[in-house]
Design an enzyme around this catalytic site. Sequence first.
Site, short mmCIF file in Angstrom:
data_model
loop_
_atom_site.label_atom_id
_atom_site.label_comp_id
_atom_site.label_asym_id
_atom_site.label_seq_id
_atom_site.Cartn_x
_atom_site.Cartn_y
_atom_site.Cartn_z
N SER A 31 2.54 9.15 3.25
CA SER A 31 3.61 9.21 4.25
C SER A 31 4.41 7.93 4.33
CB SER A 31 3.03 9.53 5.64
OG SER A 31 2.39 10.78 5.65
N ASN A 32 3.75 6.78 4.12
CA ASN A 32 4.40 5.49 4.29
C ASN A 32 4.01 4.50 3.20
OD1 ASN A 32 5.62 6.02 6.97
ND2 ASN A 32 3.49 6.11 7.65
N ARG B 233 3.21 0.57 3.24
CA ARG B 233 3.01 -0.58 4.13
C ARG B 233 3.03 -1.86 3.31
NH1 ARG B 233 1.81 -2.50 8.93
NH2 ARG B 233 1.52 -0.49 9.97
N GLY C 16 1.26 4.91 0.35
CA GLY C 16 0.55 6.05 0.89
C GLY C 16 1.38 7.32 0.82
N ASN D 165 0.85 -1.19 0.00
CA ASN D 165 0.00 0.00 0.00
C ASN D 165 0.89 1.24 0.00
OD1 ASN D 165 -2.18 1.77 0.22
ND2 ASN D 165 -2.20 1.65 2.46
N ASP E 294 -7.03 3.76 -1.30
CA ASP E 294 -7.04 3.39 0.11
C ASP E 294 -8.45 3.45 0.70
OD1 ASP E 294 -7.04 6.15 -0.19
OD2 ASP E 294 -5.68 6.53 1.49
N ASP F 175 -9.83 6.42 9.29
CA ASP F 175 -8.43 6.17 8.96
C ASP F 175 -7.59 7.35 9.45
OD1 ASP F 175 -5.95 5.55 7.86
OD2 ASP F 175 -6.83 4.75 6.01
#
EC number: 2.7.1.33
Length: 256
Positions: free
Chosen positions: A10-11, A13, A8, A6, A106, A126
């Site tokens: 910022s991150n 995963r 995103g 995933n 997402d 979320d």
Amino acid sequence: MLLVVNIGNSNIRFGVFEGDECVNSWVMNTKPYKTEDELYSQFKIAFKNYDIDINRIKDIAVGSVVPHLTYPVRKSLQRLHNIKTTLVSKNTPTELTFMSPQMGTDLYANAYYAFKKYEGTKIVVDFGTALTLTCVDKNGEIKGVVIAPGVITSLKSLIGSTAQLSDIEMRTPKQTLGKDTEECMQSGVIFGFLSMVEGLIDRINKELKEETYVIATGGTGHIFAPLTSKIKIYDRLHTIKGLRELYITQKKEGLQ
């Protein structure tokens, strides 16, 4: 084994699945943005650190809300595993019906896993780069979404715009009225966002004229979930599980 990724804001995963179970999961920082070679090296090290046999990964599903990272991530994974990746998105056909073509992957994954997993009308809160509340009913109709600045996003903005406020530990304060600067900021961030989430849930319930089942996910969701009875469950892997469900559905439809 199935690897689900995933991407995103910022991150990134990762989730490694054996059947229905996510047996391993980890997060990498998205920023600063990296090249395909950098990503390849980081992915290779991560698999080694988590003692994952690369050869056991037979399929790779990728969901992304960062378009310019999608290609280098997919290419580096393909290079590492010698497997063609499958991209899942809001265009993956499911039982869900929704109004907006702008919905992020997402949020779509959040709604789909909630629809598959839980009864009645659900809200997925979320706690990510943005704070989002996605509502889906028992028939698979996405009733709508709320988007607000995320907790960390707001905190960084506050720190960056003031002369005397510094970074703080994300920890629940003992009381609402802080006695020092750190407690004051913790109260504003934690209890302030908690009140907003509770208020939005109440407004949605009133608008729909029913009580919804609320699931929390996202990086800071574990802080907020224990503080309110309105959130029924916290699942940090909710989105990655939703991407897996999209991949399974897409594979059944023969769409790769």
